[in-house]
Design an enzyme around this catalytic site. Sequence first.
Site, PDB file in Angstrom:
ATOM      1  NE  ARG A 143      31.097  56.872  20.620  1.00 22.76           N
ATOM      2  CZ  ARG A 143      29.988  56.874  21.342  1.00 22.76           C
ATOM      3  NH1 ARG A 143      29.091  57.833  21.156  1.00 22.76           N
ATOM      4  NH2 ARG A 143      29.765  55.951  22.237  1.00 22.76           N
ATOM      5  CE  LYS A 165      54.239  62.771  17.858  1.00 25.26           C
ATOM      6  NZ  LYS A 165      55.625  62.636  18.350  1.00 25.26           N
ATOM      7  CD  GLU A 207      60.760  71.091  21.523  1.00 21.71           C
ATOM      8  OE1 GLU A 207      61.135  70.551  20.468  1.00 21.71           O
ATOM      9  OE2 GLU A 207      60.358  70.450  22.519  1.00 21.71           O
ATOM     10  CE  LYS A 249      55.106  69.027  15.029  1.00 14.29           C
ATOM     11  NZ  LYS A 249      54.987  68.992  16.471  1.00 14.29           N
ATOM     12  CD  GLU A 259      56.789  59.834  16.509  1.00 11.05           C
ATOM     13  OE1 GLU A 259      56.448  61.012  16.694  1.00 11.05           O
ATOM     14  OE2 GLU A 259      57.223  59.098  17.385  1.00 11.05           O
ATOM     15  NE  ARG A 263      54.585  64.193  14.381  1.00  8.96           N
ATOM     16  CZ  ARG A 263      53.397  64.726  14.540  1.00  8.96           C
ATOM     17  NH1 ARG A 263      52.423  64.372  13.713  1.00  8.96           N
ATOM     18  NH2 ARG A 263      53.153  65.595  15.492  1.00  8.96           N
ATOM     19  CG  ASN A 267      60.186  62.054  18.648  1.00  8.59           C
ATOM     20  OD1 ASN A 267      59.408  62.962  18.949  1.00  8.59           O
ATOM     21  ND2 ASN A 267      59.788  60.921  18.101  1.00  8.59           N
ATOM     22  CG  HIS A 270      61.786  65.572  22.130  1.00  6.06           C
ATOM     23  ND1 HIS A 270      62.572  66.415  21.375  1.00  6.06           N
ATOM     24  CD2 HIS A 270      60.665  66.282  22.425  1.00  6.06           C
ATOM     25  CE1 HIS A 270      61.953  67.573  21.217  1.00  6.06           C
ATOM     26  NE2 HIS A 270      60.795  67.523  21.852  1.00  6.06           N
ATOM     27  CG  HIS A 274      60.117  62.987  26.619  1.00  2.00           C
ATOM     28  ND1 HIS A 274      59.444  62.394  25.576  1.00  2.00           N
ATOM     29  CD2 HIS A 274      59.775  64.296  26.588  1.00  2.00           C
ATOM     30  CE1 HIS A 274      58.732  63.320  24.944  1.00  2.00           C
ATOM     31  NE2 HIS A 274      58.927  64.474  25.533  1.00  2.00           N
ATOM     32  CG  HIS A 286      59.150  69.631  26.909  1.00  2.00           C
ATOM     33  ND1 HIS A 286      59.074  68.259  26.896  1.00  2.00           N
ATOM     34  CD2 HIS A 286      59.249  70.011  25.612  1.00  2.00           C
ATOM     35  CE1 HIS A 286      59.120  67.831  25.643  1.00  2.00           C
ATOM     36  NE2 HIS A 286      59.223  68.869  24.846  1.00  2.00           N
TER      37      HIS A 286
END
Length: 383
Positions: A143, A165, A207, A249, A259, A263, A267, A270, A274, A286
């Site tokens: 947990r 993330k 990036e 960032k 997000e 945020r 992307n 992306h 993606h 990527h």
Amino acid sequence: MLILFLFVLYQSIKGRQEDKMTETLVNVGLDERSYPIIIRSGVLADIGSDLRQRKIGTKYGIIADDTVAKLYGKQCMQSLQAAGIQAELIIFSHGEVNKTMATVATLASELAQQGFDRSDALIALGGGVTGDITGFLAAIYMRGIPFVQVPTTLLSQVDSSVGGKTGVDLPEGKNLVGVFYQPKIVYIDTDVLHTLPLDELRGGLAEVIKYGVIHDADFFSFLAQEREAVFALQQDTLTRLIARCCEIKAWVVEQDEREGGLRRILNFGHTIGHAVEAASDFQLIHGKAVAIGMCAVADLAVRTGHLQEGDAQAIKKLIEQYELPITIPTDLDRKVIKKYLLNDKKTVAGRVFYVLPQGIGKVMITDQVSQDAVDAVIACSGC
Ligand code: NAD
Ligand code: GLY
């Protein structure tokens, strides 16, 4: 003789202290979940002594893929052991294809078999795949146990190791399962980039360029000027580049950790990227897919009247300067790309959000883009 020995010892300690003074520190301010990013050549060797002071975990599970384990696993283990910290190196097979629930389950079993409990912590030693897997594993093992990021690709140093993330891919799409879970600290050693294959370096540079387009026109110009120093991995240039990306960032994540709005600017490139990455069956790395995605949304922004053609050309020129692709490969099925676009996890109630550049250093987030315009951009890319 004794005096000479003491002098040499003093010089060595002083040298190490001076090295440490040249380290760059960026803070991610998230109240009780705040953490530092330490950027310094050679920091990997000092992780153990630093962690001993921070007392994040009793024992550390160092998670690395097979490639990174061979290159840096021993050095990381030795750094911890020299500081009197118990550590185990736990290895999985490299590659995006292994960023799966199955890998997480296997690693969790290994932790359990090796007696890891809630007082222990994990270290993600590797690229974005390792960071995403390890962060997710740390979030769910018993947990939740703490974890530390030690990113070893440029992409992970400027992006994925910061911001919390974490997650894995499903056959249906990338990053569809995951949680927001912040690391306790990020150690960025610029030296490890010397073993990074050139293509992976280029992927990370996509990036890097992203940050210039979304937030910092001066940084965009800096990248245009410093191309040679970047490819030569010049220490000062690299440190400045990585620190600026981490600052941007951190600034974004501090305002919108989960997000809900801002945020989404991270992307940029992306959403289409993606889809292209998945449509290529992850043959395209990527960063390269993101480069293609950034060019595609620049076209989309021109087509929808948000961006001047000249700025779109400037974005493509910089991307090309960094030896990255600017069009969707002709052999990729456009229908498959469209299918993945609609499956993107950022799709909300069937609406796809796009981050459109409005100039260099400024973007907008919108779901008001017609499917026809998107189809036209995807169909025309490279034609
Ligand atoms: P990666 O982790 O697969 O690393 C690329 C390759 O480089 C691997 O084969 C790895 O073994 C090798 N490698 C790593 N460091 C090396 C080194 N120093 N020397 C030699 N080889 C080295 O991929 P990546 O490009 O780092 O990351 C891509 C992943 O990051 C994707 O899964 C993407 O979804 C994810 N990502 C996550 C976030 C986030 O915010 N969590 C952001 C961007 C990307
Ligand atoms: N790489 C996108 C984000 O961290 O939000």
